[in-house]
Design a protein around this motif. Structure first.
Motif, PDB file in Angstrom:
ATOM      1  N   ALA A 177     -12.463  -7.321  -1.213  1.00 18.52           N
ATOM      2  CA  ALA A 177     -11.406  -8.242  -0.789  1.00 18.52           C
ATOM      3  C   ALA A 177     -10.066  -7.540  -0.631  1.00 18.52           C
ATOM      4  CB  ALA A 177     -11.295  -9.385  -1.800  1.00 18.52           C
ATOM      5  N   TYR A 178      -9.688  -6.698  -1.577  1.00 21.06           N
ATOM      6  CA  TYR A 178      -8.382  -6.039  -1.508  1.00 21.06           C
ATOM      7  C   TYR A 178      -8.364  -4.949  -0.438  1.00 21.06           C
ATOM      8  CZ  TYR A 178      -8.110  -8.449  -5.982  1.00 21.06           C
ATOM      9  OH  TYR A 178      -8.161  -9.405  -6.966  1.00 21.06           O
ATOM     10  N   LYS A 179      -9.508  -4.328  -0.223  1.00 20.17           N
ATOM     11  CA  LYS A 179      -9.587  -3.375   0.887  1.00 20.17           C
ATOM     12  C   LYS A 179      -9.377  -4.106   2.209  1.00 20.17           C
ATOM     13  CE  LYS A 179     -12.773  -0.083   3.081  1.00 20.17           C
ATOM     14  NZ  LYS A 179     -14.114   0.558   3.002  1.00 20.17           N
ATOM     15  N   GLY A 180     -10.020  -5.270   2.347  1.00 13.75           N
ATOM     16  CA  GLY A 180      -9.820  -6.075   3.558  1.00 13.75           C
ATOM     17  C   GLY A 180      -8.383  -6.531   3.693  1.00 13.75           C
ATOM     18  N   LEU A 181      -7.748  -6.903   2.573  1.00 14.15           N
ATOM     19  CA  LEU A 181      -6.344  -7.332   2.613  1.00 14.15           C
ATOM     20  C   LEU A 181      -5.434  -6.207   3.091  1.00 14.15           C
ATOM     21  CD1 LEU A 181      -4.124  -9.398   1.956  1.00 14.15           C
ATOM     22  CD2 LEU A 181      -4.171  -8.564  -0.413  1.00 14.15           C
ATOM     23  N   ALA A 182      -5.652  -5.002   2.581  1.00 14.80           N
ATOM     24  CA  ALA A 182      -4.848  -3.852   3.009  1.00 14.80           C
ATOM     25  C   ALA A 182      -5.020  -3.591   4.500  1.00 14.80           C
ATOM     26  CB  ALA A 182      -5.240  -2.611   2.205  1.00 14.80           C
ATOM     27  N   GLN A 183      -6.242  -3.744   4.991  1.00 18.27           N
ATOM     28  CA  GLN A 183      -6.492  -3.521   6.417  1.00 18.27           C
ATOM     29  C   GLN A 183      -5.885  -4.630   7.275  1.00 18.27           C
ATOM     30  OE1 GLN A 183     -10.759  -3.174   5.971  1.00 18.27           O
ATOM     31  NE2 GLN A 183     -10.699  -0.949   6.268  1.00 18.27           N
ATOM     32  N   LEU A 184      -5.927  -5.865   6.785  1.00 17.88           N
ATOM     33  CA  LEU A 184      -5.314  -6.971   7.525  1.00 17.88           C
ATOM     34  C   LEU A 184      -3.806  -6.807   7.611  1.00 17.88           C
ATOM     35  CD1 LEU A 184      -7.350 -10.012   6.139  1.00 17.88           C
ATOM     36  CD2 LEU A 184      -7.307  -9.206   8.513  1.00 17.88           C
ATOM     37  N   LEU A 185      -3.185  -6.438   6.501  1.00 23.73           N
ATOM     38  CA  LEU A 185      -1.734  -6.271   6.487  1.00 23.73           C
ATOM     39  C   LEU A 185      -1.286  -5.148   7.417  1.00 23.73           C
ATOM     40  CD1 LEU A 185      -0.989  -6.620   2.651  1.00 23.73           C
ATOM     41  CD2 LEU A 185      -0.370  -8.251   4.452  1.00 23.73           C
TER      42      LEU A 185
END
Length: 345
Positions: free
Chosen positions: A152-160
């Motif tokens: 989830a946090y890896k995806g969040l970093a990529q989304l941001l």
């Protein structure tokens, strides 16, 4: 007249292999696990020094120290969470989020370096508290909860960041100082690791908080009966991980010059867990220390740098890390005398 001899009885010299009380106390203080790590570190340094004349140069030792700093920060807090019987597999992804946030806030708002750093640390606290709440009140196993966080946090970093490096921070004196500055000839990043490690060591060894964390990891039922608020301590520990992971993310930004969603942070969780296990942390909790963890970080850093200097395929570094983790766990199981799986009791 009878003369009685008053001479003192002859003192027998220590037999071979016997230890004086002072030597025994010194060895007990260092710990058998740490002595083994020191020996392994000496062997690795000696081997690569033979293969490459510049391996032990001051400049290369600084390279090793700087490269190991981020892993060291995460390994220190991974040690804390393992001691209290938990685990955090999401720390690498947390570093990526903090790195992106620090750079984006710095470059997009014009609020300055401190604003970017404060935003990263704030996000780190939120992520850490969220992990703790999911584990405590959602009653989710820490491994499963943080494995979900890893994704989830890896995806969040990529989304941001839209999957790309963000901003450029090396026009700022503070980021330059953090990433490339030195104090007394030692990189600032290494000083930061030293301060964090010393603070956590004192917390574990010389405060009631530390004693309670060991008690929780050793026997959570007994800790609960002793009146320790386990839920509060677990949320605190995961929040601490979030803060230190944010600091590591800021240093990653300063070192690379931009916010990195995945590059530089991927795989950090494996390194941190490996270092903690090699350093003597019992993965079931209740045992471990910062000194052993830092020695293991140094060993991993020296090995990784040596393989790189010798031009060995970087994929072998992952093989070496995995093998070291297995070796560390096998040694722990042997020392604990735990029954092997499948054998009759």
């Amino acid at each position: 007249m009878t003369v009685t001899s008053t001479s003192a009885p002859a003192v027998k010299p220590p037999q071979d292999g016997a230890r004086t009380p002072r030597a025994a106390a010194l060895l007990a203080g260092i710990g058998g696990q740490n002595i083994s790590l020191v020996g392994a570190l000496v062997v690795v340094l000696g081997l690569f020094a033979i293969l490459n004349d510049n391996y032990l140069s001051l400049s290369n030792m600084q390279v090793i120290a700087e490269a190991a700093t981020i892993t060291g920060l995460l390994a220190v807090v991974q040690t804390v969470v393992i001691i209290c019987g938990g685990l955090d597999i999401s720390v690498g992804s947390q570093v990526g989020v903090a790195s992106v946030v620090s750079a984006m806030v710095f470059t997009s708002t014009g609020s300055g370096t401190l604003a970017g750093m404060a935003a990263a640390i704030g996000v780190g606290v939120l992520i850490g508290v969220l992990n703790g709440l999911v584990i405590v009140y959602g009653r989710v196993n820490p491994t499963i909860a943080t494995l979900a966080g890893l994704a989830a946090y890896k995806g969040l970093a990529q989304l941001l960041s839209d999957g790309r490096a963000q901003g450029f921070v090396l026009g700022d004196d503070v980021f330059i100082f953090l990433g490339r500055g030195k104090l007394a000839g030692i990189p600032v990043m290494v000083w930061i690791l030293a301060v964090v490690a010393l603070t956590v060591h004192l917390l574990l060894k010389h405060t009631d908080i530390g004693r309670n964390l060991y008690a929780i990891g050793g026997n959570d039922t007994a800790a609960r009966l002793a009146g320790i608020n386990i839920n509060k301590y677990l949320v605190f520990v995961y929040a601490l991980i979030g803060v230190v992971a944010a600091v590591a993310g800021i240093l990653l930004t300063a070192r690379t010059g931009s916010g990195q969603p995945t590059s530089g942070s991927e795989g950090l969780e494996l390194k941190a867990i490996t270092a903690a296990a090699l350093g003597g942390c019992a993965l079931k909790g209740g045992k471990g220390g910062i000194g052993g963890t830092l020695l293991a970080v140094a060993l991993l850093g020296a090995l990784e740098n040596g393989l790189t200097v010798e031009g060995i395929n970087t994929f072998w570094q992952n093989v070496a890390q995995g093998a070291l983790l297995v070796v560390a766990v096998v040694i722990q199981q042997r020392r604990s005398g735990e029954q092997a799986v499948g054998l009759p009791h």
